[in-house]
Structure formats: structure tokens, C-alpha cells
Design a protein around this motif. Structure first.
Motif, mmCIF file in Angstrom:
data_model
loop_
_atom_site.group_PDB
_atom_site.id
_atom_site.type_symbol
_atom_site.label_atom_id
_atom_site.label_comp_id
_atom_site.label_asym_id
_atom_site.label_seq_id
_atom_site.Cartn_x
_atom_site.Cartn_y
_atom_site.Cartn_z
ATOM 1 N N GLU A 128 -15.950 -9.789 -3.110
ATOM 2 C CA GLU A 128 -15.977 -10.514 -1.839
ATOM 3 C C GLU A 128 -16.519 -9.611 -0.732
ATOM 4 O O GLU A 128 -17.323 -10.038 0.104
ATOM 5 C CB GLU A 128 -14.584 -11.020 -1.473
ATOM 6 N N ALA A 129 -16.089 -8.354 -0.727
ATOM 7 C CA ALA A 129 -16.549 -7.423 0.308
ATOM 8 C C ALA A 129 -18.055 -7.203 0.224
ATOM 9 O O ALA A 129 -18.761 -7.235 1.243
ATOM 10 C CB ALA A 129 -15.811 -6.091 0.169
ATOM 11 N N LEU A 130 -18.565 -6.984 -0.980
ATOM 12 C CA LEU A 130 -19.995 -6.693 -1.120
ATOM 13 C C LEU A 130 -20.840 -7.931 -0.850
ATOM 14 O O LEU A 130 -21.884 -7.849 -0.188
ATOM 15 C CB LEU A 130 -20.293 -6.142 -2.512
ATOM 16 N N SER A 131 -20.408 -9.087 -1.329
ATOM 17 C CA SER A 131 -21.197 -10.301 -1.086
ATOM 18 C C SER A 131 -21.196 -10.662 0.397
ATOM 19 O O SER A 131 -22.211 -11.132 0.932
ATOM 20 C CB SER A 131 -20.677 -11.466 -1.931
ATOM 21 N N TRP A 132 -20.079 -10.416 1.091
ATOM 22 C CA TRP A 132 -20.048 -10.645 2.543
ATOM 23 C C TRP A 132 -21.000 -9.682 3.248
ATOM 24 O O TRP A 132 -21.689 -10.057 4.205
ATOM 25 C CB TRP A 132 -18.626 -10.492 3.054
ATOM 26 N N ALA A 133 -21.076 -8.446 2.765
ATOM 27 C CA ALA A 133 -22.024 -7.486 3.343
ATOM 28 C C ALA A 133 -23.461 -7.958 3.134
ATOM 29 O O ALA A 133 -24.302 -7.831 4.033
ATOM 30 C CB ALA A 133 -21.816 -6.109 2.727
ATOM 31 N N ILE A 134 -23.760 -8.512 1.976
ATOM 32 C CA ILE A 134 -25.109 -9.033 1.716
ATOM 33 C C ILE A 134 -25.405 -10.195 2.652
ATOM 34 O O ILE A 134 -26.486 -10.286 3.239
ATOM 35 C CB ILE A 134 -25.238 -9.449 0.237
ATOM 36 N N ILE A 135 -24.457 -11.097 2.784
ATOM 37 C CA ILE A 135 -24.644 -12.238 3.686
ATOM 38 C C ILE A 135 -24.944 -11.759 5.108
ATOM 39 O O ILE A 135 -25.814 -12.295 5.793
ATOM 40 C CB ILE A 135 -23.388 -13.133 3.685
ATOM 41 N N GLY A 136 -24.218 -10.727 5.554
ATOM 42 C CA GLY A 136 -24.302 -10.303 6.947
ATOM 43 C C GLY A 136 -25.453 -9.390 7.292
ATOM 44 O O GLY A 136 -25.587 -8.994 8.459
ATOM 45 N N GLN A 137 -26.304 -9.071 6.337
ATOM 46 C CA GLN A 137 -27.416 -8.165 6.614
ATOM 47 C C GLN A 137 -28.341 -8.738 7.685
ATOM 48 O O GLN A 137 -28.900 -9.821 7.520
ATOM 49 C CB GLN A 137 -28.226 -7.904 5.339
ATOM 50 N N GLN A 138 -28.476 -8.014 8.787
ATOM 51 C CA GLN A 138 -29.489 -8.271 9.812
ATOM 52 C C GLN A 138 -29.403 -9.666 10.444
ATOM 53 O O GLN A 138 -30.413 -10.221 10.864
ATOM 54 C CB GLN A 138 -30.895 -8.032 9.241
ATOM 55 N N ILE A 139 -28.205 -10.229 10.492
ATOM 56 C CA ILE A 139 -28.014 -11.489 11.206
ATOM 57 C C ILE A 139 -26.722 -11.378 12.019
ATOM 58 O O ILE A 139 -25.919 -10.466 11.813
ATOM 59 C CB ILE A 139 -27.942 -12.718 10.270
ATOM 60 N N SER A 140 -26.518 -12.299 12.939
ATOM 61 C CA SER A 140 -25.322 -12.272 13.770
ATOM 62 C C SER A 140 -24.093 -12.632 12.949
ATOM 63 O O SER A 140 -24.185 -13.255 11.879
ATOM 64 C CB SER A 140 -25.465 -13.256 14.931
ATOM 65 N N VAL A 141 -22.908 -12.266 13.462
ATOM 66 C CA VAL A 141 -21.662 -12.611 12.783
ATOM 67 C C VAL A 141 -21.520 -14.132 12.690
ATOM 68 O O VAL A 141 -21.103 -14.671 11.660
ATOM 69 C CB VAL A 141 -20.460 -11.993 13.514
#
Length: 300
Positions: A128-141
Motif C-alpha cells: 500500500e505504501a509503495l503503490s501510494w507513492a507511485i500514485i503520488g509521483q509529480q501530482i498534487s495530493v
């Protein structure tokens, strides 16, 4: 269908920041996977391959009541639940040692003292932590939360409570890039997530919590070799998934903005300048990043 509930009561240190923990899980106002009120978190997640509901209740100031209710009978042992709950709440993080070391620092000492007891809330799983990091790359929260919500609704399994479990690696492997694109993933992010998910199932890429620092160092190198994973994503995932306190989040825009505020400069430092500045805070760079996020009232 038989259900099983495991329960325990965890004593909390006097400086435990309950609000910081609950705020981390308030990110999605639509509450498809987590429901939070003033004193309680309900979070659906995959536990030992079945949908389960975690409840963390803070009705008493000095304790947390933890319960996990699964939708089918699984071996929920008290010991494993205790370790999981302590990890989730960040109770074993070396906050007092960090605060003692930083207390007299001329720039960040006052900030850390004002936020004493801050711990890094943990994701329910390293995946969950890593996939959330992938989702959040270079975009707003806000944009990341929207994609996360669609991802959960499209791929997550629903618990009997009505909440949806965050997808695990097996759920992702069962889909394809087009389905992830429909959730809002770019093609490169979709390919990266699928690569990670397949590696988790075939190579045990993301082991469970409680692994030694030497294995985390090896894991960091392995993750950085995956196309689409850069230092920010990897350090963030190790922080949220394994409570690793010494990753450098110098590429994080909010961290750099908080450093700018502390320094009183007109512009934020560059990523390289932030990396150099954070290096003085080893082995606490990730924990300091959490304090910097908090100073901006962000829950990254």
C-alpha cells in the motif's frame, strides 16, 4: 460465513499525537476505504488474503482499543495483531531519542519541540505504501487521492462493513494497464505498478514488517532498479511501509517549501540543496520530513 474478531488494548505514551494519526487517514473525504471520526478509525484492508476491518478507538487518553474483524475465519493471533497495531500507530519509532538529539538545533529545535510526540503513521502494508507513492509521483495530493479512490473502487475487495479494502499485489496482477489508465494512472505509472505487483508475488519483493535495516538497504537498491521508481518514491515507501527513519525526501516539494520557511528564504532550495541540508540530520531524515510536513499542516 464465519467471521473472527481479534481485539487488544494498547497503552499509549503520554505524548502520542492521536490527531496526527487520524488526520493521515482522513485524506479522502468520500471515505471509501477509511472512516474517521473524532476518536476512531475504521479501515478496510486485506489481512492474510481476506477482507478485514481494522478499528482503532481512542476513547481513553492513555490507550487505544484495536480490533480486526475478518470476513472469513483466519488465524488472527494476539501476538501478530499486537505487532501490526504497534507498527500502524508508530509506537516503536525512536521519537524521544530524535527529539533529544534535535532539541537544541538552532533552526529546527523549536519546531520539533512544538510537535513533540509526532510519529509517522504507517500504511497497512508495504505494498500500500509503495503503490501510494507511485500514485503520488509529480501530482498534487488532491489529484493523488482522487486516483487512489478510483483505484480502490475498481480493484479493491469490499468488506462486509461496506468499506473497500485497498488492493493488494494479487488484485493488481489480476488487472491490466488499461484498467489502471481508467483509474487515472499514466501509462508509465500503470506499467510500474504492474511490475512491482508481479515481483511481489513471484519474488517476495516487499516482505512483511519487522525486517532488519540491512535488508531495507538491499530492498532500497532493488526498488531503485525498477523503471519508474525514483529516490522519492522509494524513500517514501520505506518510510510509510517499514517506518524507516533515515530516507532522504529531498525531492519532496512540501519538504523543500518547509525548509524555505525555516530558513526565511525567498525561494525553496533545489532538490540537491535540500539533500545537502537534510544530510546533517542522519539517521533521522525521514522523521524530520514528517515534522516538516506537519509544519505545513500537510498529510502526505
Amino acid at each position: 460465513m464465519r467471521k473472527k474478531t481479534a481485539e487488544l488494548v494498547l497503552p499509549l505514551p503520554a505524548d502520542f499525537d492521536r490527531e496526527a494519526f487520524l488526520d493521515f487517514h482522513r485524506r479522502d473525504v468520500q471515505a471509501v476505504a477509511e472512516k474517521v471520526d473524532a476518536k476512531r478509525l475504521d479501515k478496510a484492508f486485506i489481512w492474510q488474503q481476506v477482507p478485514a476491518l481494522l478499528t482503532a478507538e481512542f476513547s481513553e487518553p492513555d490507550q487505544a482499543r484495536i480490533a480486526v474483524q475478518s470476513d472469513t475465519e483466519v488465524p488472527l493471533t494476539g501476538a501478530s495483531l499486537d505487532a501490526f497495531a504497534r507498527h500502524l500507530l508508530g509506537l516503536d519509532q525512536p521519537t524521544q531519542e530524535f527529539e533529544a538529539k534535535i532539541a537544541t538545533h538552532p533552526l529546527v529545535g523549536a519546531l520539533v519541540r512544538s510537535q513533540a510526540g509526532l510519529r509517522v503513521p504507517q500504511s497497512a502494508s508495504p505494498f500500500e505504501a509503495l503503490s501510494w507513492a507511485i500514485i503520488g509521483q509529480q501530482i498534487s495530493v488532491a489529484a493523488a487521492v482522487s486516483i487512489r479512490r478510483r483505484f480502490i473502487l475498481a480493484l479493491g475487495r469490499q468488506h462486509s462493513s461496506g468499506l473497500y479494502c485497498y488492493p493488494d499485489a494479487s488484485d493488481v496482477v489480476a488487472t491490466d494497464a488499461e484498467a489502471l489508465n481508467a483509474c487515472g494512472f499514466s501509462r508509465s505509472k500503470a506499467d510500474c505498478l504492474l511490475t512491482v505487483a508481479r515481483a511481489c508475488l513471484t519474488e517476495s519483493l516487499l516482505p512483511q514488517i519487522g525486517i532488519p535495516e540491512s535488508r531495507l538497504e538491499a530492498l532500497q537498491k532493488t526498488l531503485l532498479d525498477i523503471r519508474g521508481l525514483g529516490p522519492w518514491s522509494v524513500h517514501y515507501a520505506l518510510l510509510r511501509g517499514y517506518a524507516r527513519m533515515d530516507g532522504s525526501l529531498h525531492g519532496d516539494v512540501a519538504v523543500r517549501r518547509a525548509i524555505q520557511q525555516l530558513q526565511g528564504n525567498a525561494t525553496p532550495p533545489t532538490a540537491r540543496e535540500a539533500e545537502t541540508w537534510l544530510a546533517d540530520f542522519r539517521p533521522w531524515r525521514s522523521l524530520l520530513a514528517a515534522h516538516l510536513w506537519k509544519s505545513l499542516s500537510l498529510n502526505a
